[in-house]
Design an enzyme around this catalytic site. Structure first.
Site, PDB file in Angstrom:
ATOM      1  N   ASP A 112      -4.132  -8.643  -4.848  1.00 54.50           N
ATOM      2  CA  ASP A 112      -4.459  -9.730  -3.636  1.00 54.50           C
ATOM      3  C   ASP A 112      -4.544 -10.987  -4.473  1.00 54.50           C
ATOM      4  O   ASP A 112      -4.065 -12.098  -3.918  1.00 54.50           O
ATOM      5  CB  ASP A 112      -5.681  -9.428  -2.924  1.00 54.50           C
ATOM      6  CG  ASP A 112      -5.214  -8.377  -1.493  1.00 54.50           C
ATOM      7  OD1 ASP A 112      -4.081  -8.606  -0.986  1.00 54.50           O
ATOM      8  OD2 ASP A 112      -6.057  -7.425  -1.429  1.00 54.50           O
ATOM      9  N   CYS A 159      -9.274  -3.603 -11.163  1.00 53.49           N
ATOM     10  CA  CYS A 159      -8.864  -2.648 -10.242  1.00 53.49           C
ATOM     11  C   CYS A 159      -7.355  -2.851  -9.375  1.00 53.49           C
ATOM     12  O   CYS A 159      -7.031  -1.795  -8.884  1.00 53.49           O
ATOM     13  CB  CYS A 159      -9.817  -2.025  -9.193  1.00 53.49           C
ATOM     14  SG  CYS A 159     -10.020  -3.017  -8.032  1.00 53.49           S
ATOM     15  N   GLU A 210     -10.902 -11.643  -5.126  1.00 53.50           N
ATOM     16  CA  GLU A 210      -9.470 -11.192  -4.739  1.00 53.50           C
ATOM     17  C   GLU A 210      -8.593 -12.576  -4.323  1.00 53.50           C
ATOM     18  O   GLU A 210      -7.643 -12.434  -3.818  1.00 53.50           O
ATOM     19  CB  GLU A 210      -9.004 -10.023  -4.151  1.00 53.50           C
ATOM     20  CG  GLU A 210      -9.918  -9.616  -3.023  1.00 53.50           C
ATOM     21  CD  GLU A 210      -9.587  -8.251  -2.297  1.00 53.50           C
ATOM     22  OE1 GLU A 210      -8.620  -7.606  -3.112  1.00 53.50           O
ATOM     23  OE2 GLU A 210     -10.320  -7.733  -1.789  1.00 53.50           O
ATOM     24  N   HIS A 219       0.832  -1.236  -0.050  1.00 52.47           N
ATOM     25  CA  HIS A 219      -0.010   0.044  -0.005  1.00 52.47           C
ATOM     26  C   HIS A 219       0.822   1.219   0.120  1.00 52.47           C
ATOM     27  O   HIS A 219       0.463   2.321  -0.625  1.00 52.47           O
ATOM     28  CB  HIS A 219      -1.089  -0.022   1.033  1.00 52.47           C
ATOM     29  CG  HIS A 219      -2.257  -0.803   1.051  1.00 52.47           C
ATOM     30  ND1 HIS A 219      -2.388  -1.860   1.598  1.00 52.47           N
ATOM     31  CD2 HIS A 219      -3.200  -0.701  -0.017  1.00 52.47           C
ATOM     32  CE1 HIS A 219      -3.819  -2.576   1.192  1.00 52.47           C
ATOM     33  NE2 HIS A 219      -3.915  -1.810   0.048  1.00 52.47           N
TER      34      HIS A 219
END
Ligand code: PEP
Ligand code: MG
Length: 688
Positions: free
Chosen positions: A556, A603, A532, A293
């Site tokens: 993920d 995404c 995911e 992240h």
């Protein structure tokens, strides 16, 4: 006694070499010479190098020099002269350049964003500092108390400045946390307890602040309420700031004077969000991967970043010159002037290259064979809302709402969230925005006290929400209310199967009923599921029958399909986006959605990479969501390809046996069909 005020103006402050020069000059005189910081926090004997270093006098520090003795005036003039000549360091510039060139240190990591940046290292380490106890004489007790009060005042000024900046740059959601910090600081009990402790135990202010802080913390850790208990981390934060100011080490996030390159072992996204982004130009960390992240945030903010540098942090000192090259995934510590020149020559300029285009194309993109595709924006922070428009996104495909929380575990109120989602909807315009329910836990929650043994497999995302229903209800209410003012949808992160979806929908339905009963304006929203994890892929048909849309989170999906921690640099070579197992997962999900007639938005970071976007188009994807800055590039590529050709390549890739085979196929096929669109650096790297 003779006295004068001086300011430290040399770039690196009164560091070891400068201090040695000072001792040399001061020792030529009989008079005693004392340096005192004008902020009152430390005093030093100018003839002792250890003593001088304890001043921690960085550039800009104001000092009082006092000389006392027969030759006091001469001694004072000599020392003041040395300060005005920046400790006579500049004459050695040539010699040092040679040693710099020899000491140039290159380290390979993973470039996770754009650009080449040259700046100064700012070391930033999460964690606590060591504090020692010192016996204090009766006569010095008042001085310790005064030092503590001065540290409180300084901390307050710092926090007020940070709060103003956070409000301006990141929105209220990030600023309010500093209100809490200010309140702790102003609490008379804190000052009273610390001062009483200094008196009673005859100890230094640092020790007293630490003991009192630890006691407060232990009280908080026993509180039987998640929310209140989490306030403990704020107390810790404030105490750390006080200790930093008391020890003269400076605040955790100093006011940066020039282009700072943050160097750290690892960096929490919340730390990145708290920095003064006007000055931070790049990030270099020992840990991390393409989809961690921190990397995603760095890209979103246009910060040049190289991660996975292993043991680089320990080789640096704050103030070192550093060149960060995100394109090559390399950092150069102490770059020689020839290296910098070479960079300027080959790159034309140095700096991050993510700027909005002058002419922005908006709306869906059409491929050569007439397939219409939507390119949406992934957004994390309110500062990025503008980018949705600036880069021509079809609204927001993924709002990672957990970044509204300035501290893991510290939740925003319903009203604060409502305002954030309303401005998100405004920024997204006619295409709307998809808000993801908090994906906390896992990496995002790594600051939370009780670490899980296996956070990525732990109480993360939908599991966290279902366990902490009140937090989920607050967020759902805020989204439903904001949907009355703009176009919003909601997506549930990391569902394992249809049971997770059903349980979440039950909570959402209950909040719809509650809002209706309370007569609060709201609007029902479309509900999607993030696909995911492998169990969701394998049961995609069942999930598809109960949601309005899918979002495919490839970050993920790669992590969980291949069992490779996405933030662990040690296994980054096993993180293979083009692994056939990942492609099967994507293909299966797209088919299930087609059969159920629901849309799929891809995404994960895969969508931001032009070559992978083409492959996704070949698999039948028509909706991609990515870092806003990548939209023009992906758009340019998609307008020039034929999805029939892309499908042929995708079919071959799905039949391949290994990630290497798929990568080779992509390299060869893309080079043969679209050589101008995909130069070698835009394709998967060939093995060395
Ligand atoms: C993903 O997993 O691909 C995704 C889009 O979500 P995040 O990166 O926030 O986990
Ligand atoms: Mg995810």
């Amino acid at each position: 006694m003779a006295e004068r005020r001086v300011k430290v103006t040399s770039r690196l402050g009164l560091h070891a070499r400068a201090a040695a020069n000072l001792v040399r000059v001061a020792s030529q005189f009989k008079s005693s010479l004392t340096l005192q910081r004008l902020d009152g926090s430390a005093e030093a004997d100018a003839k002792s190098i250890l003593s001088i270093l304890t001043l921690a006098a960085s550039r800009g520090t104001d000092l009082r020099i006092s000389a006392s003795g027969d030759d006091e005036q001469d001694a004072l003039d000599a020392v003041v002269g040395l300060f005005s000549r920046d400790f006579d360091e500049f004459e050695k510039a040539d010699g040092r350049q040679i040693s710099r060139a020899i000491n140039e240190l290159r380290c390979k990591g993973l470039g996770v964003s754009e650009g080449v940046v040259i700046g100064r290292v700012l070391r930033l380490q999460e964690g606590t500092r060591e504090v020692y106890r010192a016996e204090i004489g009766e006569a010095e007790l008042e001085r310790e108390r005064r030092r503590f009060r001065a540290a409180v005042r300084l901390s307050r000024r710092q926090l007020e400045a940070i709060k103003d900046r956070a409000e301006r740059e990141l929105g209220r959601g990030h600023a309010y946390i500093f209100d809490a910090h200010l309140l702790f600081l102003q609490d008379a009990k804190l000052t009273r307890d610390v001062e009483d402790y200094i008196d009673r135990e005859r100890c230094n202010a640092e020790w007293a602040a630490k003991v009192v802080g630890d006691r407060l913390l232990s009280i908080y850790t026993q509180i039987n309420d998640d929310y209140l208990r989490e306030r403990g981390s704020d107390i810790e934060d404030v105490i750390q700031r006080l200790l930093a100011n008391l020890t003269g080490e400076g605040p955790k996030y100093p006011n940066l004077l020039e282009d700072a390159v943050i160097v750290s072992t690892d960096l929490l996204p919340s730390t990145v969000a708290e920095l003064n982004l006007d000055h931070v130009k790049a990030i270099a960390t020992d840990a991390g991967g393409w989809t961690s992240h921190m990397a995603i945030i760095a890209r979103g903010l246009g910060l040049t970043a190289v991660v996975g540098l292993r043991d680089f942090y320990h080789r640096t000192r704050t103030g070192d010159r550093i060149l960060v090259d995100a394109r090559r995934g390399e950092v150069i510590l102490h770059p020689a002037s020839e290296t910098v020149e070479q960079y300027q020559f080959t790159t034309g300029s140095i700096g991050p290259t993510v700027a909005p285009p002058d002419v922005v194309e908006c709306g869906p993109v059409t491929t050569v064979d007439g397939v219409e595709m939507s390119l949406r924006a992934n957004v994390e922070l309110p500062t990025e809302f503008r980018a949705v428009h600036d880069f021509g996104a079809c609204g927001v495909g993924l709002f990672r709402s957990e970044f509204l929380l300035s501290r893991p575990g510290l939740m925003s109120s319903e009203q604060q969230q409502y305002e954030a989602y309303k401005s998100l909807a405004e920024a997204a315009g006619e295409y709307g925005a998809i808000v993801r329910l908090f994906d906390v836990g896992g990496e995002v929650g790594s600051e939370v006290k009780e670490r899980e043994r296996n956070p990525a497999l732990g109480l993360r995302a939908v599991r966290f929400n279902l366990r902490h229903k009140q937090i989920m209800r607050t967020q759902v209410r805020a989204i439903l209310r904001a949907a009355a003012a703009g176009k919003l949808s909601l997506v549930i992160p990391m569902v394992a199967d249809v049971a997770d979806v059903r349980m979440s929908k039950r909570v959402i339905d209950e909040e719809i009923e509650n809002l209706a009963a309370e007569n609060v304006p709201f609007s029902a929203v479309q509900i999607g599921a993030m696909i995911e994890i492998p169990s969701a892929v394998l049961t995609a048909e069942k999930i598809a029958s109960e949601v309005d849309f899918f979002e495919l989170g490839t970050n993920d999906l790669v992590q969980y399909t291949l069992a490779v921690d996405r933030g662990n640099d040690k296994v980054s070579e096993w993180f293979r986006t083009l692994h056939p197992a990942v492609l099967y997962g994507i293909d299966r999900t797209l088919r299930a959605a087609r059969e159920a007639d629901i849309p799929v938005i891809v995404c994960g970071e895969m969508a931001s990479t032009p070559a992978y976007a083409v492959l996704l188009a070949g698999m039948g994807t028509i909706d991609l969501s990515m870092i806003p800055a990548m939209i023009p590039r992906v758009r340019a590529v998609l307008t020039q390809i034929d999805t029939n050709e892309a499908r042929e390549i995708a079919t071959k890739c799905l039949a391949a046996g290994t990630a290497e085979e798929v990568e080779e196929l992509v390299r060869n096929e893309f080079k043969a069909r679209w050589p101008e669109l995909f130069p070698p650096h835009a394709l998967p790297k060939a093995p060395e």
